[in-house]
Write an enzyme that holds these catalytic residues in place. Structure first.
Site, mmCIF file in Angstrom:
data_model
loop_
_atom_site.group_PDB
_atom_site.id
_atom_site.type_symbol
_atom_site.label_atom_id
_atom_site.label_comp_id
_atom_site.label_asym_id
_atom_site.label_seq_id
_atom_site.Cartn_x
_atom_site.Cartn_y
_atom_site.Cartn_z
ATOM 1 N N CYS A 179 47.762 41.358 18.561
ATOM 2 C CA CYS A 179 47.390 42.775 18.558
ATOM 3 C C CYS A 179 46.229 43.029 17.605
ATOM 4 O O CYS A 179 45.300 43.785 17.926
ATOM 5 C CB CYS A 179 48.586 43.635 18.177
ATOM 6 N N CYS A 223 56.326 47.905 17.842
ATOM 7 C CA CYS A 223 56.499 49.264 18.358
ATOM 8 C C CYS A 223 57.188 49.278 19.710
ATOM 9 O O CYS A 223 58.069 50.089 19.954
ATOM 10 C CB CYS A 223 55.142 49.958 18.465
#
Length: 370
Positions: free
Chosen positions: A103, A201
């Site tokens: 990410c 998340c």
């Protein structure tokens, strides 16, 4: 590394205290600061576990107090294509990936950076605990450990390249978390006492197995010990990782007598995942030989300076927050490298990152193959 006076700096505002203090510090230094809230996961996909709506409200409140603009940008499509798809492929292959590493390289310091540059930014900044500097001898940018050893995040940033580092500021690199919290309270930031986010998340607070089951599904098979004794049944190799102790469903089974680093009441640990036979191998005792290794091979290497370091003695981490482990690297390239450790390492896990350090400087790393 500090920015030159009055640069346009775009800050990734997550709603947390670290990015909030980052924006405040840059504003105090006289820079033109713009906040961007990155939405990396669609709410419809997470069943309400990922609180992006609440986080944006917190980020907007911080922006209002500091006196900067904030923009809400959706990178969910990029995230699914560049990060989540690879995350699933790795688990299906029996490995344990680290999506935070990917990410950072693909979203926070690529998609976000590109967007910021389109807005006219000269630099981007995040709330990571790390540092960046330009080496005066080589002219290359270096990634440094954060000053707070408990919060240093260079491990997650080891895939960044020269373009990304040359445009990046880490204002928290020289601070400790306690100092950041204290500063947030002193200046009255509304999220000063907000709990740090944990985990990924898109998984949120739900059990990991519950989440993964939605995308991969069960594939039951035998659980066997190191002698081939069947102890039970697993629900799918993807749901387990090396060194795992909880959730095996065999806690009531005990070996007869002490054996290989574990006595009759020693806990069980996942030691191997054998894809060919769909067998989960477990061993008893934290220091069982199957859990210890002196060497590893890594692939898909990324080197921050653009070239592999020379053979020699370095330090390495095979998981986040691990103490630096002394090692020797005989040779390395863009394809991969091999490390030999001075002491045995516990549960070195394929799919995780092996990150190399020379003192305080992060050199890069690769994906552990075995």
């Amino acid at each position: 590394m500090t920015a030159s006076p009055k640069q346009r700096v775009v800050v990734g505002l997550s709603g947390g205290v670290d990015s909030a203090v980052t924006a405040y510090l840059l504003r105090q230094q006289g820079h033109e600061v713009v906040g961007i809230f990155m939405k990396n996961w669609e709410d419809d996909d997470d069943g309400g576990y990922c609180p992006s709506g609440t986080d944006f409200v917190d980020a907007a409140a911080v922006a209002d107090v500091i006196g900067i603009e904030i923009e809400h940008v959706n990178f969910a499509a990029d995230y699914k294509e560049r990060v989540f798809a690879e995350f699933l492929r790795e688990y299906q292959a029996g490995r344990t990936p680290n999506p935070d590493v990917l990410c950072n390289a693909e979203i926070k310091f690529k998609a976000f950076l590109d967007h910021a540059l389109r807005l006219g930014a000269e630099k981007i900044a995040t709330g990571h605990y790390a540092g960046v500097r330009r080496n005066p001898a080589s002219g290359r940018f270096e990634l440094l450990k954060g000053a707070d050893p408990a919060k240093d995040q260079s491990y997650f940033l080891h895939r960044l390249d020269q373009r990304q580092l040359s445009r990046t500021l880490f204002p928290l690199g020289a601070l400790r978390k306690t100092e950041v919290r204290r500063l947030a309270e002193d200046i009255g930031l509304p999220n000063a006492r907000k709990k740090d986010s944990t985990g990924i998340c898109f998984i949120g607070e739900r059990p990991f197995r519950e989440f993964l089951n939605r995308y991969i599904g069960p594939a039951p098979g035998p659980i066997e010990d190191d002698r081939g004794r069947v102890l039970g049944q697993h629900s799918g190799l993807s749901f387990y990782t090396l060194g795992q102790r909880q959730g095996l469903g065999i806690g009531g089974l005990k070996e007869q007598g002490a054996q290989r680093g574990g006595g009759a009441h020693a806990p069980w640990f996942v030691a191997r995942k054998e894809l060919a036979t769909n067998t989960l191998r477990v061993v008893q005792g934290h220091d069982h030989p199957w859990l210890l290794s002196r060497a590893l091979e890594a692939q898909d290497a990324r080197w921050i300076c653009g070239a592999a370091p020379a053979p020699g003695r370095y330090a390495a981490k095979t998981r986040y927050r691990q103490q630096d482990a002394s090692c020797t690297m005989a040779s390395a390239g863009q394809a991969g490298f091999r490390l030999h450790f001075s002491e045995e390492q516990w549960a070195v896990t394929p799919g995780q990152s092996a990150v190399l350090y020379d003192g305080n400087v992060c050199l890069g790393g690769g994906v552990i193959a075995g």
